[in-house]
Design an enzyme around this catalytic site. Structure first.
Site, PDB file in Angstrom:
ATOM      1  N   SER A 146      41.363  42.846  43.968  1.00  0.00           N
ATOM      2  CA  SER A 146      41.780  41.664  43.212  1.00  0.00           C
ATOM      3  C   SER A 146      43.254  41.415  43.503  1.00  0.00           C
ATOM      4  CB  SER A 146      41.552  41.944  41.717  1.00  0.00           C
ATOM      5  OG  SER A 146      42.091  40.911  40.922  1.00  0.00           O
ATOM      6  N   LYS A 171      39.211  39.117  46.060  1.00  0.00           N
ATOM      7  CA  LYS A 171      39.221  38.150  44.949  1.00  0.00           C
ATOM      8  C   LYS A 171      40.637  37.651  44.770  1.00  0.00           C
ATOM      9  CE  LYS A 171      39.162  39.282  40.053  1.00  0.00           C
ATOM     10  NZ  LYS A 171      38.458  39.990  38.967  1.00  0.00           N
ATOM     11  N   LEU A 172      40.770  36.332  44.695  1.00  0.00           N
ATOM     12  CA  LEU A 172      42.080  35.713  44.518  1.00  0.00           C
ATOM     13  C   LEU A 172      42.209  35.207  43.096  1.00  0.00           C
ATOM     14  CD1 LEU A 172      42.074  33.425  47.720  1.00  0.00           C
ATOM     15  CD2 LEU A 172      42.963  35.779  47.522  1.00  0.00           C
ATOM     16  N   LYS A 173      43.278  35.560  42.441  1.00  0.00           N
ATOM     17  CA  LYS A 173      43.549  34.982  41.132  1.00  0.00           C
ATOM     18  C   LYS A 173      44.045  33.554  41.350  1.00  0.00           C
ATOM     19  CE  LYS A 173      42.885  38.570  38.391  1.00  0.00           C
ATOM     20  NZ  LYS A 173      41.942  38.561  37.254  1.00  0.00           N
ATOM     21  N   ASP A 198      39.213  34.122  40.638  1.00  0.00           N
ATOM     22  CA  ASP A 198      39.161  34.436  39.206  1.00  0.00           C
ATOM     23  C   ASP A 198      40.239  33.624  38.504  1.00  0.00           C
ATOM     24  OD1 ASP A 198      38.953  35.524  36.684  1.00  0.00           O
ATOM     25  OD2 ASP A 198      39.401  37.590  37.282  1.00  0.00           O
ATOM     26  N   GLU A 223      34.990  33.176  39.097  1.00  0.00           N
ATOM     27  CA  GLU A 223      34.965  34.016  37.897  1.00  0.00           C
ATOM     28  C   GLU A 223      35.703  33.349  36.744  1.00  0.00           C
ATOM     29  OE1 GLU A 223      36.251  37.971  38.824  1.00  0.00           O
ATOM     30  OE2 GLU A 223      36.526  38.554  36.738  1.00  0.00           O
ATOM     31  N   ASP A 248      33.278  36.901  32.991  1.00  0.00           N
ATOM     32  CA  ASP A 248      33.987  38.142  32.676  1.00  0.00           C
ATOM     33  C   ASP A 248      34.276  38.125  31.164  1.00  0.00           C
ATOM     34  OD1 ASP A 248      35.974  40.071  32.206  1.00  0.00           O
ATOM     35  OD2 ASP A 248      37.222  39.545  33.909  1.00  0.00           O
ATOM     36  N   LYS A 272      32.492  45.193  32.362  1.00  0.00           N
ATOM     37  CA  LYS A 272      33.577  46.128  32.042  1.00  0.00           C
ATOM     38  C   LYS A 272      33.109  46.877  30.804  1.00  0.00           C
ATOM     39  CE  LYS A 272      37.324  43.159  33.785  1.00  0.00           C
ATOM     40  NZ  LYS A 272      38.362  42.171  33.437  1.00  0.00           N
ATOM     41  N   GLY A 300      37.773  45.568  36.789  1.00  0.00           N
ATOM     42  CA  GLY A 300      38.847  46.541  36.611  1.00  0.00           C
ATOM     43  C   GLY A 300      39.932  45.967  35.720  1.00  0.00           C
ATOM     44  N   LEU A 302      43.326  47.350  36.038  1.00  0.00           N
ATOM     45  CA  LEU A 302      44.486  48.078  36.562  1.00  0.00           C
ATOM     46  C   LEU A 302      44.537  49.503  36.004  1.00  0.00           C
ATOM     47  CD1 LEU A 302      47.247  45.324  36.046  1.00  0.00           C
ATOM     48  CD2 LEU A 302      45.541  45.418  37.847  1.00  0.00           C
TER      49      LEU A 302
END
Ligand code: OSB
Ligand code: MG
Length: 378
Positions: A146, A171-173, A198, A223, A248, A272, A300, A302
């Site tokens: 991510s 995955k790109l924020k 996301d 996402e 999510d 999660k 995740g 972090l």
């Protein structure tokens, strides 16, 4: 799901608990649509039973910017309610503990901290890897990564680097102003990689036109584009998009998961354990999604090595068919709080071997990083 209610062994007594608050600096700030993280401050819980120790970390933020939970509330609940409630008590299995915690409303991440430590303890008391008691198999998982929000040039460079390292999905924020142009640039540079985005809940249905522009970019999924608690609007949006929506933030109970699946608001689900309130709910979500032919992957937060090890074990379950956000710990931390390095090789992350989560605490480093520590006995 394994039948965890029919164990015929002696119940497990929780003799003692230790709650530490740990601060780990991040190597680089992590930027998402809701804000920037510079470090991780988290409760680290150890549950003791005989010679065994079970570990878990909390993933709630200091401020309520991912979900409504906060670190100060979590610490207070753990100290004043959950730990006094369980220390000195015996539980047949994790389902018995889940039953005790479930009636308390909300606070999934706090309850999950207790639940996850108990699962680790329970698996160790059975001398089995956590993955085995969860119903998973295999000795490695596909790793995805991510990437926080950054400039287009910087993002393309980071994608190149992680692609070179072998990560199986990137995955790109995104957020308003850092979306379509960014994803177009990455897709132009890497026409064939498995790519997702996301939004962390930063768009509304008024942005449907903008989000439709992502449909041409062959994303694996988008996402959580809309509000953190709004399944209904995601169902409306999904009708207008070709790209699957992955939820999510919205998926915080079995009911939310079922309603999202029934409404076709999520064609992919990010699981999660923390957001689910514990493994029991996460396992039910996993099975429910499978019944709807909806793939899941492990999200995740972090995590340090403790939460990361939990995530790896969970990711070995059969419906985790997409690479999750389980990447090398060294991407985030100069030094981890566990002794075993959790590092991906060619886009695969090995399952830590041994009983429970299979990793051990680096006590000397932990004593440096712990802001506080409290012990709870019966
Ligand atoms: O939405 O998945 C998310 C990190 C903090 C809060 C929310 C999210 C994330 C990530 C990080 O995407 C994934 C990781 O742990 O590498
Ligand atoms: Mg997310």
């Amino acid at each position: 799901m394994p039948d965890i209610s029919r164990q015929t062994r002696a119940p497990l007594t929780i003799d003692r608990a230790e709650l530490r608050l740990v601060r780990l600096p991040l190597l680089q700030p992590f930027v998402i649509s809701t804000g920037t993280m510079h470090d991780r401050i988290f409760p680290l819980l150890t549950l003791y039973s005989g010679d065994h120790e079970g570990y878990a970390e909390g993933v709630m933020d200091p401020l309520p910017d991912y979900l409504g939970e906060t670190l100060p509330a979590a610490m207070a609940l753990l100290k004043d309610l959950f730990l006094p409630m369980i220390v000195g008590k015996s539980f047949e299995n994790p389902a018995a503990l889940d039953k005790l915690l479930a009636p308390w409303r909300g606070h999934q991440m706090t309850k999950a901290t207790v639940d996850m430590a108990f699962w680790d303890l329970w698996a160790k008391s059975l001398n089995l890897p956590l993955q085995t008691v969860l119903g998973g198999t295999g000795d490695a998982i596909d790793a995805g990564v991510s990437l926080g929000i950054g400039s287009i040039d910087d993002t393309v460079a980071r994608v190149a680097d992680h692609h070179r390292q072998g990560y199986k999905r990137i995955k790109l924020k995104i957020k308003p102003g850092h979306d379509v142009a960014l994803v177009r640039a990455v897709r132009a540079a890497f026409p064939d990689i498995r790519l997702s985005v996301d939004a962390n809940a930063c768009y509304t249905l008024a942005d449907a036109g903008l989000l439709q522009k992502l449909d041409d970019l062959a994303l694996d999924y988008i996402e959580q584009p809309l509000a953190w608690d709004d399944i209904q609007d995601h169902a409306v949006l999904q009708k207008r998009l070709k790209t699957p929506i992955c939820l999510d933030e919205c998926i915080n109970s079995v009911r939310a998961c079922r309603q999202a699946l029934q409404a076709d608001a999520a064609r992919v689900i990010n699981i999660k354990v923390a957001r689910s309130g514990g493994y029991y709910t996460a396992l039910k979500m996993h099975d429910l999604a499978a019944a709807f032919d909806v793939p899941v992957w492990c999200g995740g937060m972090l995590e340090s090595g403790i939460g990361r090890a939990h995530n790896i074990h969970l990711s070995t379950l059969p419906n985790f068919t997409k690479p999750g956000d389980v990447s090398s710990a060294s991407r985030y931390f100069a030094r981890d709080i566990i002794n075993e390095p959790l590092e991906a090789t060619d886009g695969r992350m090995a399952v830590p071997q041994g009983a429970g989560i299979g990793v051990s605490l680096d006590e000397s480093f932990l004593s440096e990083m712990a802001l506080s520590s409290e012990s709870f006995s019966a």
